[in-house]
Design a protein around this motif. Sequence first.
Motif, PDB file in Angstrom:
ATOM      1  N   GLY A   1      33.934 -44.593  15.841  1.00  0.00           N
ATOM      2  CA  GLY A   1      34.146 -45.933  16.376  1.00  0.00           C
ATOM      3  C   GLY A   1      33.619 -47.008  15.446  1.00  0.00           C
ATOM      4  N   VAL A   2      32.420 -46.791  14.898  1.00  0.00           N
ATOM      5  CA  VAL A   2      31.848 -47.750  13.948  1.00  0.00           C
ATOM      6  C   VAL A   2      32.725 -47.846  12.699  1.00  0.00           C
ATOM      7  CG1 VAL A   2      29.895 -48.163  12.407  1.00  0.00           C
ATOM      8  CG2 VAL A   2      29.482 -47.487  14.778  1.00  0.00           C
ATOM      9  N   LEU A   3      33.204 -46.697  12.217  1.00  0.00           N
ATOM     10  CA  LEU A   3      34.060 -46.701  11.030  1.00  0.00           C
ATOM     11  C   LEU A   3      35.348 -47.471  11.281  1.00  0.00           C
ATOM     12  CD1 LEU A   3      34.812 -45.704   8.179  1.00  0.00           C
ATOM     13  CD2 LEU A   3      35.739 -43.639   9.250  1.00  0.00           C
ATOM     14  N   LEU A   4      36.005 -47.197  12.415  1.00  0.00           N
ATOM     15  CA  LEU A   4      37.269 -47.868  12.720  1.00  0.00           C
ATOM     16  C   LEU A   4      37.071 -49.377  12.837  1.00  0.00           C
ATOM     17  CD1 LEU A   4      40.245 -47.831  13.471  1.00  0.00           C
ATOM     18  CD2 LEU A   4      39.595 -47.284  15.823  1.00  0.00           C
ATOM     19  N   CYS A   5      36.047 -49.798  13.559  1.00  0.00           N
ATOM     20  CA  CYS A   5      35.793 -51.234  13.717  1.00  0.00           C
ATOM     21  C   CYS A   5      35.436 -51.876  12.378  1.00  0.00           C
ATOM     22  CB  CYS A   5      34.677 -51.460  14.738  1.00  0.00           C
ATOM     23  SG  CYS A   5      35.141 -51.062  16.441  1.00  0.00           S
TER      24      CYS A   5
ATOM     25  N   LEU B   1      36.375 -50.919   9.380  1.00  0.00           N
ATOM     26  CA  LEU B   1      37.579 -51.015   8.546  1.00  0.00           C
ATOM     27  C   LEU B   1      38.480 -52.159   9.006  1.00  0.00           C
ATOM     28  CD1 LEU B   1      38.500 -47.233   8.099  1.00  0.00           C
ATOM     29  CD2 LEU B   1      37.570 -48.787   6.374  1.00  0.00           C
ATOM     30  N   LEU B   2      38.624 -52.324  10.324  1.00  0.00           N
ATOM     31  CA  LEU B   2      39.434 -53.434  10.842  1.00  0.00           C
ATOM     32  C   LEU B   2      38.827 -54.777  10.447  1.00  0.00           C
ATOM     33  CD1 LEU B   2      40.303 -52.082  14.404  1.00  0.00           C
ATOM     34  CD2 LEU B   2      41.879 -52.365  12.492  1.00  0.00           C
ATOM     35  N   ALA B   3      37.493 -54.870  10.493  1.00  0.00           N
ATOM     36  CA  ALA B   3      36.836 -56.116  10.088  1.00  0.00           C
ATOM     37  C   ALA B   3      37.003 -56.343   8.585  1.00  0.00           C
ATOM     38  CB  ALA B   3      35.359 -56.062  10.464  1.00  0.00           C
ATOM     39  N   MET B   4      36.868 -55.270   7.801  1.00  0.00           N
ATOM     40  CA  MET B   4      37.022 -55.387   6.351  1.00  0.00           C
ATOM     41  C   MET B   4      38.428 -55.849   5.986  1.00  0.00           C
ATOM     42  SD  MET B   4      36.646 -52.389   3.472  1.00  0.00           S
ATOM     43  CE  MET B   4      38.216 -51.668   3.963  1.00  0.00           C
ATOM     44  N   LEU B   5      39.419 -55.368   6.741  1.00  0.00           N
ATOM     45  CA  LEU B   5      40.810 -55.745   6.487  1.00  0.00           C
ATOM     46  C   LEU B   5      41.177 -57.078   7.138  1.00  0.00           C
ATOM     47  CD1 LEU B   5      42.345 -52.201   7.090  1.00  0.00           C
ATOM     48  CD2 LEU B   5      42.209 -53.392   4.888  1.00  0.00           C
ATOM     49  N   LYS B   6      40.195 -57.702   7.816  1.00  0.00           N
ATOM     50  CA  LYS B   6      40.371 -59.002   8.479  1.00  0.00           C
ATOM     51  C   LYS B   6      41.416 -58.966   9.581  1.00  0.00           C
ATOM     52  CE  LYS B   6      38.806 -61.589   4.429  1.00  0.00           C
ATOM     53  NZ  LYS B   6      39.100 -62.676   3.457  1.00  0.00           N
ATOM     54  N   GLN B   7      41.490 -57.829  10.256  1.00  0.00           N
ATOM     55  CA  GLN B   7      42.372 -57.704  11.418  1.00  0.00           C
ATOM     56  C   GLN B   7      41.527 -57.985  12.666  1.00  0.00           C
ATOM     57  OE1 GLN B   7      45.701 -57.106  11.103  1.00  0.00           O
ATOM     58  NE2 GLN B   7      45.369 -57.157   8.877  1.00  0.00           N
TER      59      GLN B   7
ATOM     60  N   VAL C   1      38.689 -56.946  17.870  1.00  0.00           N
ATOM     61  CA  VAL C   1      38.188 -57.309  19.203  1.00  0.00           C
ATOM     62  C   VAL C   1      38.701 -56.332  20.260  1.00  0.00           C
ATOM     63  CG1 VAL C   1      38.292 -59.062  21.014  1.00  0.00           C
ATOM     64  CG2 VAL C   1      37.900 -59.744  18.638  1.00  0.00           C
ATOM     65  N   PHE C   2      39.990 -55.984  20.183  1.00  0.00           N
ATOM     66  CA  PHE C   2      40.564 -55.026  21.141  1.00  0.00           C
ATOM     67  C   PHE C   2      39.881 -53.664  21.031  1.00  0.00           C
ATOM     68  CE2 PHE C   2      43.569 -51.411  20.894  1.00  0.00           C
ATOM     69  CZ  PHE C   2      43.651 -51.140  22.264  1.00  0.00           C
ATOM     70  N   THR C   3      39.728 -53.163  19.822  1.00  0.00           N
ATOM     71  CA  THR C   3      39.133 -51.838  19.627  1.00  0.00           C
ATOM     72  C   THR C   3      37.674 -51.815  20.058  1.00  0.00           C
ATOM     73  OG1 THR C   3      40.621 -51.469  17.749  1.00  0.00           O
ATOM     74  CG2 THR C   3      38.719 -50.016  17.944  1.00  0.00           C
ATOM     75  N   LEU C   4      36.918 -52.836  19.654  1.00  0.00           N
ATOM     76  CA  LEU C   4      35.504 -52.902  20.036  1.00  0.00           C
ATOM     77  C   LEU C   4      35.358 -52.993  21.549  1.00  0.00           C
ATOM     78  CD1 LEU C   4      32.551 -53.109  19.109  1.00  0.00           C
ATOM     79  CD2 LEU C   4      32.838 -55.607  19.061  1.00  0.00           C
TER      80      LEU C   4
ATOM     81  N   LEU D   1      43.675 -44.196   8.634  1.00  0.00           N
ATOM     82  CA  LEU D   1      43.934 -42.816   9.063  1.00  0.00           C
ATOM     83  C   LEU D   1      43.201 -41.779   8.209  1.00  0.00           C
ATOM     84  CD1 LEU D   1      47.660 -42.607  10.222  1.00  0.00           C
ATOM     85  CD2 LEU D   1      45.583 -42.459  11.587  1.00  0.00           C
ATOM     86  N   PRO D   2      43.319 -41.813   6.875  1.00  0.00           N
ATOM     87  CA  PRO D   2      42.588 -40.813   6.084  1.00  0.00           C
ATOM     88  C   PRO D   2      41.074 -40.883   6.300  1.00  0.00           C
ATOM     89  CG  PRO D   2      44.259 -41.887   4.741  1.00  0.00           C
ATOM     90  CD  PRO D   2      44.171 -42.653   6.020  1.00  0.00           C
ATOM     91  N   ALA D   3      40.529 -42.082   6.426  1.00  0.00           N
ATOM     92  CA  ALA D   3      39.089 -42.228   6.606  1.00  0.00           C
ATOM     93  C   ALA D   3      38.634 -41.628   7.927  1.00  0.00           C
ATOM     94  CB  ALA D   3      38.700 -43.706   6.528  1.00  0.00           C
ATOM     95  N   CYS D   4      39.359 -41.916   9.017  1.00  0.00           N
ATOM     96  CA  CYS D   4      38.985 -41.401  10.337  1.00  0.00           C
ATOM     97  C   CYS D   4      39.154 -39.885  10.403  1.00  0.00           C
ATOM     98  CB  CYS D   4      39.822 -42.080  11.426  1.00  0.00           C
ATOM     99  SG  CYS D   4      39.406 -43.815  11.693  1.00  0.00           S
ATOM    100  N   LEU D   5      40.251 -39.376   9.856  1.00  0.00           N
ATOM    101  CA  LEU D   5      40.483 -37.934   9.884  1.00  0.00           C
ATOM    102  C   LEU D   5      39.438 -37.194   9.055  1.00  0.00           C
ATOM    103  CD1 LEU D   5      44.384 -37.798   9.602  1.00  0.00           C
ATOM    104  CD2 LEU D   5      42.985 -37.300  11.610  1.00  0.00           C
ATOM    105  N   ALA D   6      39.093 -37.752   7.901  1.00  0.00           N
ATOM    106  CA  ALA D   6      38.085 -37.107   7.052  1.00  0.00           C
ATOM    107  C   ALA D   6      36.725 -37.084   7.744  1.00  0.00           C
ATOM    108  CB  ALA D   6      37.989 -37.841   5.714  1.00  0.00           C
ATOM    109  N   LEU D   7      36.381 -38.163   8.414  1.00  0.00           N
ATOM    110  CA  LEU D   7      35.090 -38.213   9.105  1.00  0.00           C
ATOM    111  C   LEU D   7      35.055 -37.242  10.276  1.00  0.00           C
ATOM    112  CD1 LEU D   7      32.329 -39.508   9.367  1.00  0.00           C
ATOM    113  CD2 LEU D   7      33.358 -41.293  10.787  1.00  0.00           C
ATOM    114  N   LEU D   8      36.135 -37.198  11.068  1.00  0.00           N
ATOM    115  CA  LEU D   8      36.195 -36.264  12.200  1.00  0.00           C
ATOM    116  C   LEU D   8      36.076 -34.821  11.728  1.00  0.00           C
ATOM    117  CD1 LEU D   8      39.030 -37.856  14.370  1.00  0.00           C
ATOM    118  CD2 LEU D   8      36.699 -37.420  15.118  1.00  0.00           C
ATOM    119  N   GLY D   9      36.857 -34.461  10.727  1.00  0.00           N
ATOM    120  CA  GLY D   9      36.825 -33.092  10.226  1.00  0.00           C
ATOM    121  C   GLY D   9      35.499 -32.733   9.594  1.00  0.00           C
TER     122      GLY D   9
END
Length: 439
Positions: free
Chosen positions: A267-271, A273-279, A284-287, A414-422
């Motif tokens: 969750g921290v990684l996804l949020c 990355l979204l902040a880094m990409l300025k989305q 806000v939705f994901t958090l 996607l690659p970042a989240c999948l790599a972290l999960l695995g």
Amino acid sequence: MGPWFDSISLWLGSNPQWLGLAIFIIACVECLAIAGILVPGTVLMFAVAVLAGSGVLSLWETLLLGYLGGLLGDLLSYGLGRRFHQNIRRLPGLRHHPEWMVGAELYFERYGTVSLLLGRFIGPLRPMLPMIAGMLDMPFMRFCLVSMLAAAGWVIAYLVPGWATGAALRLPLPEGFWSSAGVVTVGLGLVLIISLQLSLRRKRLATPLTATLCALALLALFLGWPSLDAFDKGLLEVIQAERSVGLDRVMVLVTRLGDFSTQLYCGVLLCALLAMLKQWRAFVFTLGTLLGTALCNGLLKALFARVRPDVLLEPLATFSFPSGHSSAAFAFFLSLGILAGRGQPPRLHLSWLLLTILPATLIALSRVYLGVHWPSDVLAGALLAATVCAASLSLAQWHSPLPALPSKAWWIILPACLALLGGIATWELPAALESYRYR
């Protein structure tokens, strides 16, 4: 479905030694170009899965046969398209029904590789897309990798419900199981059907209405869980009957993906990355979804101190309702599915949601398999996540719809989240195996 359908079912019931071959062939035909449109393979797959679950085949034998049959159908369809290319339009069936190819061809040209993943769950497209991929010279190795992944999710979604029904009919389940199971099934079915219709018809208040429906279903589950004792014990018995040492290791690995630490890191990684990409609106939705689900889950656990199933030698904790693993997994994967479906047609959006909730469903089922949650615990966790997710989405697009993420964002997320999960699941597996000691 007709006398022929009844005849096939009766014959397979009298000759169970042929049931494995029947599952393989039916799965193959269901994924075979042209034939998959003409034959009601979905109904047949459910019927043979029920027979398999009655004691003829184990769940994993059933899934393996269906998986291999589906892969063979994909490969034959791909080979057909690769062999004939544009001349395939002259084949019997396609010559008189060109619309079968037109829709699949447009879908493939628009979405490319992703179409093979999503189209697997859309009936008319499923048997045609592999043939289109071959016709348009999609690289064979890429096709195989995508097909193997798509077939895994498809066979679980199409065979597990039928197999579970057959197993439930076979076992001596507690009195009242079927009535409580019927109430749960009808209730969840109504929520799902109404939500789908609202989304497909693009109703303006579809998202807040979906949040309300999920909240009402969750409230009903909270008020009625003491009456679901027969349902919980019966379904747990069905799943526990399939226990094996090898499968235990797989399920422990799966359940690690829903652990608090794993979901927190993801969750921290996804949020981040979204902040880094300025989305920022997606952020806000994901958090809101992840944080809101975690807070609500903690509050509800404090209010409902429910004892876990008597399966583990050392129960992990007293509180089990709702399942934290289930709510966290559904919150994370629902967020990904909603973000992936932004700016796309309703059917494709729903296909993304279906694809992304498959791993969440597997994590939730692993908790029941391992005996650390009751089935109603994981249902409550899923409904809680769906409620908070829909509410968060409603707030995030209060003034205007949530925009789609750019393609470059997904190549990072996607690659970042999948790599972290695995990585986390594999790293912590040895310690996790020691945590689950059974009676």
